[in-house]
Design a protein around this motif. Structure first.
Motif, PDB file in Angstrom:
ATOM      1  N   LEU A   2       0.806  -1.218   0.000  1.00  0.00           N
ATOM      2  CA  LEU A   2       0.000   0.000   0.000  1.00  0.00           C
ATOM      3  C   LEU A   2       0.841   1.271   0.000  1.00  0.00           C
ATOM      4  CD1 LEU A   2      -2.839  -1.064   2.463  1.00  0.00           C
ATOM      5  CD2 LEU A   2      -2.874  -1.122  -0.033  1.00  0.00           C
ATOM      6  N   LYS A   3       2.030   1.199  -0.574  1.00  0.00           N
ATOM      7  CA  LYS A   3       2.884   2.372  -0.715  1.00  0.00           C
ATOM      8  C   LYS A   3       2.691   2.937  -2.114  1.00  0.00           C
ATOM      9  CE  LYS A   3       6.589   0.451   2.144  1.00  0.00           C
ATOM     10  NZ  LYS A   3       8.001   0.049   2.123  1.00  0.00           N
ATOM     11  N   GLY A   4       2.811   4.262  -2.231  1.00  0.00           N
ATOM     12  CA  GLY A   4       2.772   4.877  -3.546  1.00  0.00           C
ATOM     13  C   GLY A   4       4.034   4.521  -4.320  1.00  0.00           C
ATOM     14  N   ARG A   5       3.927   4.409  -5.616  1.00  0.00           N
ATOM     15  CA  ARG A   5       5.075   4.062  -6.444  1.00  0.00           C
ATOM     16  C   ARG A   5       5.204   5.037  -7.607  1.00  0.00           C
ATOM     17  NH1 ARG A   5       4.928   0.722  -2.800  1.00  0.00           N
ATOM     18  NH2 ARG A   5       5.615  -1.417  -2.892  1.00  0.00           N
ATOM     19  N   THR A   6       6.419   5.242  -8.045  1.00  0.00           N
ATOM     20  CA  THR A   6       6.703   5.971  -9.265  1.00  0.00           C
ATOM     21  C   THR A   6       7.074   4.936 -10.305  1.00  0.00           C
ATOM     22  OG1 THR A   6       7.526   7.855  -8.000  1.00  0.00           O
ATOM     23  CG2 THR A   6       8.180   7.721 -10.316  1.00  0.00           C
ATOM     24  N   LEU A   7       6.464   5.020 -11.452  1.00  0.00           N
ATOM     25  CA  LEU A   7       6.680   4.025 -12.489  1.00  0.00           C
ATOM     26  C   LEU A   7       7.477   4.618 -13.638  1.00  0.00           C
ATOM     27  CD1 LEU A   7       5.978   1.160 -13.512  1.00  0.00           C
ATOM     28  CD2 LEU A   7       3.966   2.171 -14.572  1.00  0.00           C
ATOM     29  N   PRO A   8       8.658   4.061 -13.939  1.00  0.00           N
ATOM     30  CA  PRO A   8       9.423   4.568 -15.083  1.00  0.00           C
ATOM     31  C   PRO A   8       8.791   4.077 -16.386  1.00  0.00           C
ATOM     32  CG  PRO A   8      10.552   2.705 -14.097  1.00  0.00           C
ATOM     33  CD  PRO A   8       9.342   2.975 -13.250  1.00  0.00           C
ATOM     34  N   LEU A   9       8.590   4.982 -17.325  1.00  0.00           N
ATOM     35  CA  LEU A   9       8.014   4.618 -18.619  1.00  0.00           C
ATOM     36  C   LEU A   9       8.887   5.151 -19.739  1.00  0.00           C
ATOM     37  CD1 LEU A   9       4.234   5.477 -18.092  1.00  0.00           C
ATOM     38  CD2 LEU A   9       5.284   3.213 -18.104  1.00  0.00           C
ATOM     39  N   ALA A  13       5.755   3.877 -24.262  1.00  0.00           N
ATOM     40  CA  ALA A  13       4.775   3.467 -23.252  1.00  0.00           C
ATOM     41  C   ALA A  13       4.034   4.681 -22.716  1.00  0.00           C
ATOM     42  CB  ALA A  13       5.456   2.701 -22.124  1.00  0.00           C
ATOM     43  N   TRP A  14       4.758   5.779 -22.485  1.00  0.00           N
ATOM     44  CA  TRP A  14       4.122   6.989 -21.982  1.00  0.00           C
ATOM     45  C   TRP A  14       3.117   7.523 -22.996  1.00  0.00           C
ATOM     46  CZ3 TRP A  14       2.238   9.294 -18.230  1.00  0.00           C
ATOM     47  CH2 TRP A  14       1.969  10.658 -18.213  1.00  0.00           C
ATOM     48  N   SER A  15       3.458   7.459 -24.266  1.00  0.00           N
ATOM     49  CA  SER A  15       2.556   7.900 -25.321  1.00  0.00           C
ATOM     50  C   SER A  15       1.276   7.056 -25.320  1.00  0.00           C
ATOM     51  CB  SER A  15       3.260   7.803 -26.680  1.00  0.00           C
ATOM     52  OG  SER A  15       2.392   8.183 -27.705  1.00  0.00           O
ATOM     53  N   ALA A  16       1.430   5.746 -25.140  1.00  0.00           N
ATOM     54  CA  ALA A  16       0.265   4.857 -25.095  1.00  0.00           C
ATOM     55  C   ALA A  16      -0.607   5.160 -23.875  1.00  0.00           C
ATOM     56  CB  ALA A  16       0.716   3.398 -25.085  1.00  0.00           C
ATOM     57  N   VAL A  17       0.020   5.443 -22.740  1.00  0.00           N
ATOM     58  CA  VAL A  17      -0.747   5.789 -21.528  1.00  0.00           C
ATOM     59  C   VAL A  17      -1.522   7.081 -21.754  1.00  0.00           C
ATOM     60  CG1 VAL A  17      -0.552   6.534 -19.116  1.00  0.00           C
ATOM     61  CG2 VAL A  17       0.704   4.528 -19.906  1.00  0.00           C
ATOM     62  N   LYS A  18      -0.894   8.073 -22.368  1.00  0.00           N
ATOM     63  CA  LYS A  18      -1.592   9.336 -22.628  1.00  0.00           C
ATOM     64  C   LYS A  18      -2.778   9.112 -23.559  1.00  0.00           C
ATOM     65  CE  LYS A  18       1.896  11.943 -23.862  1.00  0.00           C
ATOM     66  NZ  LYS A  18       2.787  13.063 -24.188  1.00  0.00           N
ATOM     67  N   HIS A  68       4.472 -10.340  -8.378  1.00  0.00           N
ATOM     68  CA  HIS A  68       5.856 -10.195  -7.912  1.00  0.00           C
ATOM     69  C   HIS A  68       6.853 -10.492  -9.032  1.00  0.00           C
ATOM     70  CE1 HIS A  68       9.004  -9.694  -4.988  1.00  0.00           C
ATOM     71  NE2 HIS A  68       9.576 -10.765  -5.477  1.00  0.00           N
ATOM     72  N   LEU A  69       6.516 -11.410  -9.924  1.00  0.00           N
ATOM     73  CA  LEU A  69       7.383 -11.701 -11.063  1.00  0.00           C
ATOM     74  C   LEU A  69       7.526 -10.459 -11.945  1.00  0.00           C
ATOM     75  CD1 LEU A  69       9.016 -13.758 -12.748  1.00  0.00           C
ATOM     76  CD2 LEU A  69       6.877 -14.303 -13.914  1.00  0.00           C
ATOM     77  N   LEU A  70       6.437  -9.718 -12.121  1.00  0.00           N
ATOM     78  CA  LEU A  70       6.507  -8.496 -12.915  1.00  0.00           C
ATOM     79  C   LEU A  70       7.418  -7.468 -12.248  1.00  0.00           C
ATOM     80  CD1 LEU A  70       2.735  -8.160 -13.884  1.00  0.00           C
ATOM     81  CD2 LEU A  70       4.592  -9.120 -15.266  1.00  0.00           C
ATOM     82  N   ARG A  71       7.272  -7.296 -10.929  1.00  0.00           N
ATOM     83  CA  ARG A  71       8.147  -6.379 -10.185  1.00  0.00           C
ATOM     84  C   ARG A  71       9.605  -6.816 -10.296  1.00  0.00           C
ATOM     85  NH1 ARG A  71       7.046  -3.376  -5.759  1.00  0.00           N
ATOM     86  NH2 ARG A  71       8.509  -4.533  -4.467  1.00  0.00           N
ATOM     87  N   HIS A  72       9.830  -8.115 -10.134  1.00  0.00           N
ATOM     88  CA  HIS A  72      11.185  -8.670 -10.203  1.00  0.00           C
ATOM     89  C   HIS A  72      11.785  -8.406 -11.577  1.00  0.00           C
ATOM     90  CE1 HIS A  72      14.383 -11.597  -9.278  1.00  0.00           C
ATOM     91  NE2 HIS A  72      14.258 -11.929 -10.544  1.00  0.00           N
ATOM     92  N   SER A  73      11.008  -8.647 -12.628  1.00  0.00           N
ATOM     93  CA  SER A  73      11.500  -8.454 -13.995  1.00  0.00           C
ATOM     94  C   SER A  73      11.869  -6.997 -14.245  1.00  0.00           C
ATOM     95  CB  SER A  73      10.441  -8.889 -15.004  1.00  0.00           C
ATOM     96  OG  SER A  73      10.167 -10.250 -14.866  1.00  0.00           O
ATOM     97  N   ILE A  74      11.007  -6.078 -13.794  1.00  0.00           N
ATOM     98  CA  ILE A  74      11.293  -4.655 -13.980  1.00  0.00           C
ATOM     99  C   ILE A  74      12.573  -4.275 -13.247  1.00  0.00           C
ATOM    100  CG2 ILE A  74      10.478  -2.324 -13.451  1.00  0.00           C
ATOM    101  CD1 ILE A  74       7.603  -3.451 -13.906  1.00  0.00           C
ATOM    102  N   ALA A  75      12.724  -4.732 -12.011  1.00  0.00           N
ATOM    103  CA  ALA A  75      13.916  -4.404 -11.229  1.00  0.00           C
ATOM    104  C   ALA A  75      15.183  -4.909 -11.917  1.00  0.00           C
ATOM    105  CB  ALA A  75      13.810  -4.993  -9.827  1.00  0.00           C
ATOM    106  N   VAL A  76      15.163  -6.121 -12.400  1.00  0.00           N
ATOM    107  CA  VAL A  76      16.337  -6.691 -13.071  1.00  0.00           C
ATOM    108  C   VAL A  76      16.645  -5.921 -14.352  1.00  0.00           C
ATOM    109  CG1 VAL A  76      17.232  -8.743 -14.251  1.00  0.00           C
ATOM    110  CG2 VAL A  76      16.107  -8.963 -12.026  1.00  0.00           C
ATOM    111  N   HIS A  77      15.607  -5.595 -15.140  1.00  0.00           N
ATOM    112  CA  HIS A  77      15.836  -4.828 -16.368  1.00  0.00           C
ATOM    113  C   HIS A  77      16.402  -3.442 -16.060  1.00  0.00           C
ATOM    114  CE1 HIS A  77      14.401  -7.542 -19.435  1.00  0.00           C
ATOM    115  NE2 HIS A  77      13.329  -7.807 -18.693  1.00  0.00           N
ATOM    116  N   LEU A  78      15.898  -2.800 -15.013  1.00  0.00           N
ATOM    117  CA  LEU A  78      16.447  -1.500 -14.633  1.00  0.00           C
ATOM    118  C   LEU A  78      17.917  -1.616 -14.250  1.00  0.00           C
ATOM    119  CD1 LEU A  78      13.480  -0.049 -12.538  1.00  0.00           C
ATOM    120  CD2 LEU A  78      14.329   0.826 -14.733  1.00  0.00           C
ATOM    121  N   LEU A  79      18.252  -2.615 -13.457  1.00  0.00           N
ATOM    122  CA  LEU A  79      19.644  -2.798 -13.031  1.00  0.00           C
ATOM    123  C   LEU A  79      20.544  -3.164 -14.207  1.00  0.00           C
ATOM    124  CD1 LEU A  79      18.967  -4.603  -9.663  1.00  0.00           C
ATOM    125  CD2 LEU A  79      20.027  -2.347  -9.942  1.00  0.00           C
ATOM    126  N   ARG A  80      20.052  -4.025 -15.105  1.00  0.00           N
ATOM    127  CA  ARG A  80      20.852  -4.361 -16.288  1.00  0.00           C
ATOM    128  C   ARG A  80      21.050  -3.147 -17.178  1.00  0.00           C
ATOM    129  NH1 ARG A  80      18.598 -10.376 -17.974  1.00  0.00           N
ATOM    130  NH2 ARG A  80      19.756 -11.465 -16.360  1.00  0.00           N
TER     131      ARG A  80
END
Length: 125
Positions: A2-9, A13-18, A68-80
């Motif tokens: 229940l914490k707020g998150r900032t999502l890197p796009l 992806a940002w264009s699609a969200v808009k 959690h797999l999605l969170r894990h994947s994003i974290a690994v991609h960011l670190l890579r």
């Protein structure tokens, strides 16, 4: 948690969200509480439909897919992609860097070495 998150796009992806946000108001039923994802009825998507969608995806792929797999994947991609480990820590909402460093097991060895230089005394497991 229940914490707020900032999502890197990325730009695409940002264009699609808009684009989605532009039509989202047309399908929204009731007051706008700021939910990004809407169910087919135009109301805030609940957790169960999302879990059900992941379960269907899991069956189609033949492997378990879960939030959690999605969170894990994003974290690994960011670190890579050489994101700073403290940025990844904030993105994941970890209060302790020790929790975030677990993700470093999935990145190339050079990044682990850079991390150990920057964070002496905090070993990567």
């Amino acid at each position: 948690g229940l914490k707020g998150r900032t999502l890197p796009l990325m730009k695409g992806a940002w264009s699609a969200v808009k684009d989605y946000l532009a039509v989202r108001r047309e399908i929204l039923k009731g007051p706008d509480h700021g939910a990004l994802f809407l169910a087919t009825g135009g109301r805030r998507m609940k957790v169960n439909p999302f879990r059900n969608w992941l379960q269907r995806l899991s069956r189609e792929l033949g492997r378990r897919v879960h939030p959690h797999l999605l969170r894990h994947s994003i974290a690994v991609h960011l670190l890579r992609g050489k994101a700073d480990v403290r940025y990844v820590q904030e993105f994941l909402g970890h209060s302790c860097l020790d929790t975030t460093k677990i993700y470093l097991r999935m990145v190339p060895g050079r990044l682990k070495e850079e991390y150990e230089k920057a964070m002496p005394g905090i070993a990567v497991g």
